[in-house]
Design a protein around this motif. Structure first.
Motif, mmCIF file in Angstrom:
data_model
loop_
_atom_site.group_PDB
_atom_site.id
_atom_site.type_symbol
_atom_site.label_atom_id
_atom_site.label_comp_id
_atom_site.label_asym_id
_atom_site.label_seq_id
_atom_site.Cartn_x
_atom_site.Cartn_y
_atom_site.Cartn_z
ATOM 1 N N GLU A 75 3.645 -57.897 14.739
ATOM 2 C CA GLU A 75 3.697 -58.103 13.301
ATOM 3 C C GLU A 75 5.013 -58.723 12.857
ATOM 4 O OE1 GLU A 75 -0.119 -56.939 12.577
ATOM 5 O OE2 GLU A 75 1.310 -57.629 11.066
ATOM 6 N N ASP A 76 6.097 -58.382 13.548
ATOM 7 C CA ASP A 76 7.401 -58.944 13.188
ATOM 8 C C ASP A 76 7.503 -60.378 13.693
ATOM 9 O OD1 ASP A 76 9.253 -55.840 13.685
ATOM 10 O OD2 ASP A 76 8.186 -56.636 11.938
ATOM 11 N N THR A 77 8.559 -61.062 13.278
ATOM 12 C CA THR A 77 8.791 -62.433 13.734
ATOM 13 C C THR A 77 8.731 -62.478 15.254
ATOM 14 O OG1 THR A 77 10.173 -62.918 11.826
ATOM 15 C CG2 THR A 77 10.424 -64.357 13.739
ATOM 16 N N SER A 78 7.891 -63.364 15.764
ATOM 17 C CA SER A 78 7.640 -63.395 17.197
ATOM 18 C C SER A 78 7.744 -64.815 17.734
ATOM 19 C CB SER A 78 6.248 -62.830 17.499
ATOM 20 O OG SER A 78 6.165 -61.485 17.076
ATOM 21 N N GLU A 82 7.803 -60.203 20.313
ATOM 22 C CA GLU A 82 8.641 -60.162 19.133
ATOM 23 C C GLU A 82 9.990 -60.798 19.464
ATOM 24 O OE1 GLU A 82 6.709 -56.246 16.938
ATOM 25 O OE2 GLU A 82 8.778 -56.169 17.639
ATOM 26 N N ARG A 92 5.713 -65.274 11.942
ATOM 27 C CA ARG A 92 5.198 -63.929 11.721
ATOM 28 C C ARG A 92 3.686 -63.968 11.605
ATOM 29 N NH1 ARG A 92 6.131 -61.267 7.126
ATOM 30 N NH2 ARG A 92 5.860 -59.295 8.167
ATOM 31 N N ARG A 93 3.049 -62.917 12.077
ATOM 32 C CA ARG A 93 1.606 -62.700 11.955
ATOM 33 C C ARG A 93 0.820 -63.930 12.437
ATOM 34 N NH1 ARG A 93 -0.880 -59.689 7.311
ATOM 35 N NH2 ARG A 93 -1.972 -58.890 9.118
ATOM 36 N N VAL A 94 1.235 -64.467 13.545
ATOM 37 C CA VAL A 94 0.552 -65.612 14.140
ATOM 38 C C VAL A 94 -0.665 -65.124 14.903
ATOM 39 C CG1 VAL A 94 0.780 -67.535 15.763
ATOM 40 C CG2 VAL A 94 2.716 -66.894 14.309
ATOM 41 N N ARG A 95 -1.790 -65.755 14.675
ATOM 42 C CA ARG A 95 -3.017 -65.379 15.381
ATOM 43 C C ARG A 95 -3.553 -66.615 16.107
ATOM 44 N NH1 ARG A 95 -1.015 -61.351 14.415
ATOM 45 N NH2 ARG A 95 -1.711 -59.637 13.071
ATOM 46 N N GLU A 104 -1.644 -54.994 21.061
ATOM 47 C CA GLU A 104 -1.511 -54.957 19.621
ATOM 48 C C GLU A 104 -0.781 -56.225 19.189
ATOM 49 O OE1 GLU A 104 -3.473 -51.464 18.848
ATOM 50 O OE2 GLU A 104 -2.534 -52.795 17.374
ATOM 51 N N PRO A 105 -1.379 -57.075 18.363
ATOM 52 C CA PRO A 105 -0.691 -58.299 17.949
ATOM 53 C C PRO A 105 0.639 -57.972 17.287
ATOM 54 C CG PRO A 105 -2.980 -58.334 17.255
ATOM 55 C CD PRO A 105 -2.713 -56.953 17.762
#
Lengths: 124, 182
Positions: free
Chosen positions: B42-45, B66, B125-128, B39-40
């Protein structure tokens, strides 16, 4: 304070962990983030006895650093040991042919590192 | 494209490398499992990317977690108080370096020689991460009670890529943790 060691690695974590291990054993320690910075440190710190050096680094890698040290009259006598994830035998032999005194595979074992540092600085 | 078996063998070796790295390292990870259910975050990672290339293969590994989880991977007592972003990023970069280094050393036995780049790290955050059209990719997860780290392997293989018997040359590389004085 014991002999002075220059620790060269682009990872701050590794530089800190290696430095702590060596300082705990009585060595004076200075650091550099790549081979180019390490050469400048050798010029600035006149009494370095040993360099513990990573191989894969930006700007100037460990093998290139070794070549530069060996080509320098001022630094050619300094012992250099490589500390790296690289395990290829031909790379180890290349470093040996350039005058490296040893090869340590990460993750390093502090007691082995300290024993090597004591042996290599005692021989200097 | 490599044969399916060659790609799967590389993934097996990646798992072996990650398992050994976690077991031998000072990361505070206990009772972990290796899986593919990802699961990617979502919080600052925090992410580390490390490229590699060989005669018939090129690609990169990406690891990520994360920030709160990545901070726990910094050895206890390394710094006063909470580790900074720079420290956390550096630790992830070094983990990626040691993971890919182990995989590289193992693949030497199969006649595959890789050159490794130096790690690049990022925090956000939310890096893909996108994937090139020709690349093969697999994402794995190291999961334990305190969190998870994903490990993604991307590579483009030339048609002539071959992976030999990995058990035929057990001494193809030095062993992690070993030392040799000349």
């Amino acid at each position: 304070m014991g002999a002075k060691v220059l620790v060269v690695d682009d990872s701050m974590m590794i530089r800190t962990q290696v430095s702590k291990a060596l300082a705990g054993a009585g060595f004076a320690v200075v650091q550099a983030g790549d081979g180019s910075e390490a050469l400048k440190k050798l010029d600035a710190e006149k009494d370095v006895s040993l360099v513990v050096c990573d191989v894969n680094m930006p700007t100037m890698n460990g093998i290139e650093f070794l070549e530069s040290v060996r080509a320098s009259e001022a630094h050619a006598a300094i012992s250099v040991v490589m500390l790296t994830t690289e395990g290829q035998h031909d790379l180890v032999q290349r470093a040996k042919s350039l005058g490296a005194k040893g090869w340590i595979m990460k993750p390093f074992k502090p007691d082995l590192l300290i024993a090597a540092a004591k042996k290599l600085t005692a021989a200097a | 494209m490599p044969s399916e078996s060659a790609f799967e063998r590389i993934q097996d070796e990646l798992q072996n490398a990650a398992t050994a790295l976690v077991e031998e390292g000072d990361y505070g990870i206990a009772g972990f499992v290796w899986g593919d259910a990802f699961e990617p975050p979502e919080d600052t990672s925090v992410f580390a990317v490390l490229g590699f290339s060989g005669d018939a293969v090129k690609g990169a590994i990406v690891i990520g977690a994360e920030r709160a989880v990545a901070a726990k991977l910094v050895p206890e007592g390394f710094c006063d108080g909470e580790p900074t972003d720079d420290i956390v990023c550096d630790q992830m970069g070094e983990i990626a370096n040691q993971l890919l280094g182990r995989l590289k050393n193992r693949l030497l036995a199969g006649g595959v020689v890789l050159s490794l780049a130096t790690p690049t790290t990022a925090i956000g955050r939310r890096v893909r991460f996108t994937l090139g059209a020709e690349a093969s990719s697999r994402t794995h997860v190291i999961a334990w009670d305190d969190g998870q780290v994903f490990v993604r392997f991307d590579a483009v293989f030339a048609p002539e890529f071959e992976l030999g018997d990995l058990d035929s040359a057990p001494e193809a590389a030095m062993t992690e943790g070993d030392m040799m004085l000349f």
